[in-house]
Design an enzyme around this catalytic site. Structure first.
Site, PDB file in Angstrom:
ATOM      1  N   TYR A 142       0.857  -1.179   0.000  1.00 53.76           N
ATOM      2  CA  TYR A 142       0.000   0.000   0.000  1.00 53.76           C
ATOM      3  C   TYR A 142       0.895   1.232   0.000  1.00 53.76           C
ATOM      4  O   TYR A 142       1.879   1.278  -0.711  1.00 53.76           O
ATOM      5  CB  TYR A 142      -0.985  -0.054   1.177  1.00 53.76           C
ATOM      6  CG  TYR A 142      -2.155   0.871   0.958  1.00 53.76           C
ATOM      7  CD1 TYR A 142      -2.977   0.712  -0.152  1.00 53.76           C
ATOM      8  CD2 TYR A 142      -2.413   1.917   1.823  1.00 53.76           C
ATOM      9  CE1 TYR A 142      -4.029   1.576  -0.397  1.00 53.76           C
ATOM     10  CE2 TYR A 142      -3.469   2.782   1.591  1.00 53.76           C
ATOM     11  CZ  TYR A 142      -4.271   2.609   0.476  1.00 53.76           C
ATOM     12  OH  TYR A 142      -5.298   3.473   0.234  1.00 53.76           O
ATOM     13  N   ARG A 159      -9.189  11.219  -7.271  1.00 51.62           N
ATOM     14  CA  ARG A 159      -8.228  11.865  -6.378  1.00 51.62           C
ATOM     15  C   ARG A 159      -7.467  10.779  -5.633  1.00 51.62           C
ATOM     16  O   ARG A 159      -7.745  10.460  -4.495  1.00 51.62           O
ATOM     17  CB  ARG A 159      -8.952  12.780  -5.383  1.00 51.62           C
ATOM     18  CG  ARG A 159      -8.009  13.754  -4.662  1.00 51.62           C
ATOM     19  CD  ARG A 159      -8.482  14.065  -3.252  1.00 51.62           C
ATOM     20  NE  ARG A 159      -8.523  12.856  -2.431  1.00 51.62           N
ATOM     21  CZ  ARG A 159      -8.985  12.827  -1.178  1.00 51.62           C
ATOM     22  NH1 ARG A 159      -9.476  13.888  -0.632  1.00 51.62           N
ATOM     23  NH2 ARG A 159      -8.973  11.690  -0.483  1.00 51.62           N
ATOM     24  N   LYS A 186      -6.244  -1.738  -0.522  1.00 51.58           N
ATOM     25  CA  LYS A 186      -7.076  -1.644   0.681  1.00 51.58           C
ATOM     26  C   LYS A 186      -7.614  -3.011   1.081  1.00 51.58           C
ATOM     27  O   LYS A 186      -7.624  -3.369   2.266  1.00 51.58           O
ATOM     28  CB  LYS A 186      -8.248  -0.687   0.432  1.00 51.58           C
ATOM     29  CG  LYS A 186      -7.877   0.781   0.451  1.00 51.58           C
ATOM     30  CD  LYS A 186      -7.719   1.299   1.865  1.00 51.58           C
ATOM     31  CE  LYS A 186      -7.490   2.800   1.866  1.00 51.58           C
ATOM     32  NZ  LYS A 186      -7.321   3.357   3.209  1.00 51.58           N
ATOM     33  N   GLU A 218     -13.681   5.243  -1.725  1.00 48.38           N
ATOM     34  CA  GLU A 218     -12.265   5.569  -1.546  1.00 48.38           C
ATOM     35  C   GLU A 218     -11.777   6.505  -2.644  1.00 48.38           C
ATOM     36  O   GLU A 218     -12.003   6.263  -3.836  1.00 48.38           O
ATOM     37  CB  GLU A 218     -11.439   4.275  -1.580  1.00 48.38           C
ATOM     38  CG  GLU A 218      -9.989   4.445  -1.197  1.00 48.38           C
ATOM     39  CD  GLU A 218      -9.788   4.644   0.294  1.00 48.38           C
ATOM     40  OE1 GLU A 218      -8.818   5.318   0.668  1.00 48.38           O
ATOM     41  OE2 GLU A 218     -10.583   4.113   1.078  1.00 48.38           O
ATOM     42  N   ASP A 219     -11.114   7.582  -2.238  1.00 56.80           N
ATOM     43  CA  ASP A 219     -10.397   8.471  -3.153  1.00 56.80           C
ATOM     44  C   ASP A 219     -11.286   9.068  -4.244  1.00 56.80           C
ATOM     45  O   ASP A 219     -10.907   9.124  -5.423  1.00 56.80           O
ATOM     46  CB  ASP A 219      -9.193   7.747  -3.767  1.00 56.80           C
ATOM     47  CG  ASP A 219      -8.038   7.656  -2.771  1.00 56.80           C
ATOM     48  OD1 ASP A 219      -8.201   8.116  -1.638  1.00 56.80           O
ATOM     49  OD2 ASP A 219      -6.979   7.112  -3.126  1.00 56.80           O
ATOM     50  N   ASP A 243     -13.795   6.113   3.553  1.00 59.57           N
ATOM     51  CA  ASP A 243     -12.566   6.013   4.343  1.00 59.57           C
ATOM     52  C   ASP A 243     -11.820   7.337   4.404  1.00 59.57           C
ATOM     53  O   ASP A 243     -11.194   7.657   5.409  1.00 59.57           O
ATOM     54  CB  ASP A 243     -11.664   4.931   3.761  1.00 59.57           C
ATOM     55  CG  ASP A 243     -10.461   4.652   4.649  1.00 59.57           C
ATOM     56  OD1 ASP A 243     -10.649   4.470   5.865  1.00 59.57           O
ATOM     57  OD2 ASP A 243      -9.330   4.645   4.136  1.00 59.57           O
ATOM     58  N   ASP A 244     -11.863   8.137   3.340  1.00 52.33           N
ATOM     59  CA  ASP A 244     -11.138   9.410   3.326  1.00 52.33           C
ATOM     60  C   ASP A 244     -11.685  10.371   4.373  1.00 52.33           C
ATOM     61  O   ASP A 244     -10.929  11.098   5.015  1.00 52.33           O
ATOM     62  CB  ASP A 244     -11.214  10.050   1.939  1.00 52.33           C
ATOM     63  CG  ASP A 244     -10.620   9.159   0.867  1.00 52.33           C
ATOM     64  OD1 ASP A 244      -9.464   8.752   1.028  1.00 52.33           O
ATOM     65  OD2 ASP A 244     -11.311   8.867  -0.108  1.00 52.33           O
ATOM     66  N   ASN A 258      -0.246  12.038   2.273  1.00 46.67           N
ATOM     67  CA  ASN A 258       0.391  10.919   1.579  1.00 46.67           C
ATOM     68  C   ASN A 258       0.549  11.250   0.103  1.00 46.67           C
ATOM     69  O   ASN A 258      -0.214  12.052  -0.434  1.00 46.67           O
ATOM     70  CB  ASN A 258      -0.487   9.666   1.723  1.00 46.67           C
ATOM     71  CG  ASN A 258      -0.378   9.038   3.091  1.00 46.67           C
ATOM     72  OD1 ASN A 258       0.705   8.864   3.619  1.00 46.67           O
ATOM     73  ND2 ASN A 258      -1.526   8.693   3.666  1.00 46.67           N
TER      74      ASN A 258
END
Length: 592
Positions: free
Chosen positions: A118, A171, A189, A260-261, A281-282, A425
């Site tokens: 990851y 993103r 993930k 996610e993202d 999750d973000d 990150n």
């Protein structure tokens, strides 16, 4: 038989198509292409009886190996790779060809392997995804297939799916719009879901929706694997997601969807959170993991909650999600909400977020927008730090090096123990390094980052940085949600995961001043987080598995452990695990 690979949708190479065409040639000299075998059949640890049952005798080298020998070979091959992306590709291939061995390797070397699976390496893998692609991993849902998504789901022939991780690639980490190249994120993930929380690998589903990309380089790249079109409108994407969510829950009722993202994660979360079992999750996972570390950091300062002042550099969805989680902590401690909101100052690209700044604020920023600045406008982070004199500085800006020496030294002048969390990150986007934070605060910083940093040595002492990695919470959130069969994932469940994480520190870890527990204990941490999530779901009467309500905490922990995937599954080899030797001396396994 070992469970099938997590990322391969159980398709047998050589299986005839409906038209009877494109069959794998019988001249291909690989047993993996046999119609009667799954790639997971070819494990050198299987003893002779199991090899006979699977009909792979003669298709494997004759020596029956111990797990330790298998691991030594894997570690040696990883060490021989010259760069991180080659190591990533080796591990991806291992996961797809010997899922049990991959997860034994990951679980036994969590701290070393996780960065290769990851963050940070997955960022490079996503940028290069269309160029390093070798085999199917996950499910691609294309906008061109709208109206037929339910039929496409049938091509993923898993009987059950517990968790799907979904991205639109808009993103990816701090790397921007990568389109379908973002598939590395849900793949990674879910690898952590399996390794950290024991979700069954064949009950996970990575999904990337292809609704176009605004990445000019991808649109011009002949090797780009996605549709060569600009992104559809937000309304069109939501309509597409509506169809996807209906189709997923029709095929696998009650599955958990983790978003996610997404560049704008709020619309999908608000649209589905009260209808389906889902979370983002973000927003929520990041908020929970930072809250877990912040709880311990605030305790370490000795400053009462009511006197804390937090400056956030970055005011996007993740930053606001984190701030709201911490704000909830203050409210639950007895601080009125109106006062708790005033303990936060957000800084974006235009300076301090304030009502009278003169621009139209995005909706998610309004909650923390200042109305007490008396017309003063502060354009830079340093100006805001001078104005606020904060106790904590949080970075979610994706601007590498934004926490300058001047800013960090000022934080140290204002506080005996300054809290500095550069959370962006990957590592190149981190607002400062651990070494910098230590040097610029005379080693008194309370530090946690989003990406991993090495230990720092000073005055004969080794200091270990905290890493607010979402893997501390999202696997446990998923495991708890699945086991209690929660119909929704609520804010109380997310908050409970953070408290569970904060409470998971051992006495030894607290004595060392750690904010987060040792990653080597990640499975036991996930048990605590899952239990906390289950208890929160029970309090809100959202759990369909009511039998768990009768268990005390110890019994519930034992139940959770009993449901976790074990990649060893008992020693199939019957072989001993001898000490590895070279020229009669114990071998030193290579560093990764």
């Amino acid at each position: 038989m070992a469970p099938p690979s997590m990322m391969t949708p159980f398709l047998r190479s050589g299986t005839p198509s409906q038209s009877g065409e494109h069959q794998v040639s019988s001249a291909v000299h690989s047993a993996v292409h046999s119609r009667s075998h799954s790639p997971t059949d070819f494990d050198t640890s299987y003893n002779e009886d199991l090899r006979s049952q699977l009909k792979v005798r003669g298709l494997l080298p004759p020596h029956v190996e111990s797990y330790e020998l298998q691991k030594a070979r894997c570690l040696e091959q990883i060490a021989q790779k010259s760069n991180p992306i080659d190591k990533y590709m080796y591990l991806s291939n291992l996961r797809n060809t010997n899922v049990n061995l991959f997860y034994r390797l990951l679980m036994d070397n969590m701290k070393e392997i996780t960065p290769l699976v990851y963050t940070p390496v997955v960022g490079e893998a996503c940028v290069k995804w269309s160029h390093i692609y070798t085999q199917p991993e996950g499910l691609y849902l294309s906008y061109a297939d709208r109206g037929n998504l339910r039929a496409i789901l049938d091509n993923w022939t898993a009987e059950h799916v517990d968790i799907a991780v979904v991205t639109d690639g808009s993103r990816i980490l701090g790397l921007g719009d990568l389109g379908v190249n973002g598939m590395g994120i849900p793949v990674g993930k879910l690898a952590l879901y399996v390794g950290c929380a024991g979700i069954q690998p064949d009950r996970t589903l990575p999904i990337t929706i292809d609704v176009g990309t605004e990445n000019a380089a991808n649109l011009k790249d002949p090797l780009y694997l996605g549709a060569k079109m600009h992104r559809v409108s937000e309304a069109e994407q939501l309509e597409f997601l509506d169809e996807m969510m209906i189709a997923l829950n029709d095929k696998w009722p009650g599955l958990l969807v983790q978003f996610e993202d997404f560049k704008n994660p709020f619309p999908s979360l608000e649209r589905y959170r009260n209808t389906y079992t889902c979370f983002n999750d973000d927003i929520q996972g990041t908020g929970a993991v930072v809250l877990g570390g912040t709880i311990n950091a605030l305790k370490n300062t000795g400053i009462p909650f009511k006197d804390q002042k937090l400056v956030f550099f970055g005011a996007g969805s993740a930053a606001v999600g984190v701030a709201k989680q911490i704000c909830e902590l203050f409210i639950k401690s007895g601080i009125p909400e109106s006062d708790a909101r005033k303990m936060f100052w957000l800084v974006d690209s235009k300076g301090m977020v304030a009502n009278d700044r003169g621009d139209t604020l995005q909706e998610h920023k309004i909650y923390f927008s200042r109305d007490d600045n008396n017309g003063q406008q502060f354009k830079s982070l340093e100006e805001v730090v001078d104005y606020v004199k904060p106790t904590a500085l949080m970075g979610l800006s994706t601007i590498g090096g934004a926490f300058t020496e001047s800013v960090v030294r000022k934080m140290a002048s204002y506080n005996e123990k300054p809290i500095i969390f550069p959370l962006s990150n990957p590592s190149s986007k981190s607002e400062c390094t651990f070494e910098q934070a230590m040097q610029w605060t005379n080693n008194k910083v309370i530090f946690a980052s989003g990406s991993p940093f090495p230990d720092f040595e000073a005055d004969g002492k080794v200091y270990t940085p905290g890493q607010g990695n979402n893997m501390y919470v999202f696997p446990g959130i998923g495991l708890g949600t699945v086991l209690c069969e929660a119909v929704h994932v609520t804010q109380e469940m997310i908050y409970a995961s953070a408290v569970g994480l904060a409470e998971s520190l051992t006495d030894e870890e607290r004595e060392k001043g750690l904010l987060y527990p040792n990653l080597d204990r990640i499975r036991s941490i996930s048990v605590i987080v899952a239990r906390s999530v289950i208890r929160a779901a029970q309090k809100e009467n959202l759990d369909k598995n009511k039998t768990l309500q009768w268990l005390n905490d110890m019994e519930l922990d034992n139940y959770i452990r009993s449901k976790m995937y074990n990649p060893a599954g008992g020693d199939h080899s019957g072989a001993s695990s001898p000490t590895l030797e070279v020229n009669g001396q114990p071998a030193q396994l290579p560093n990764l």
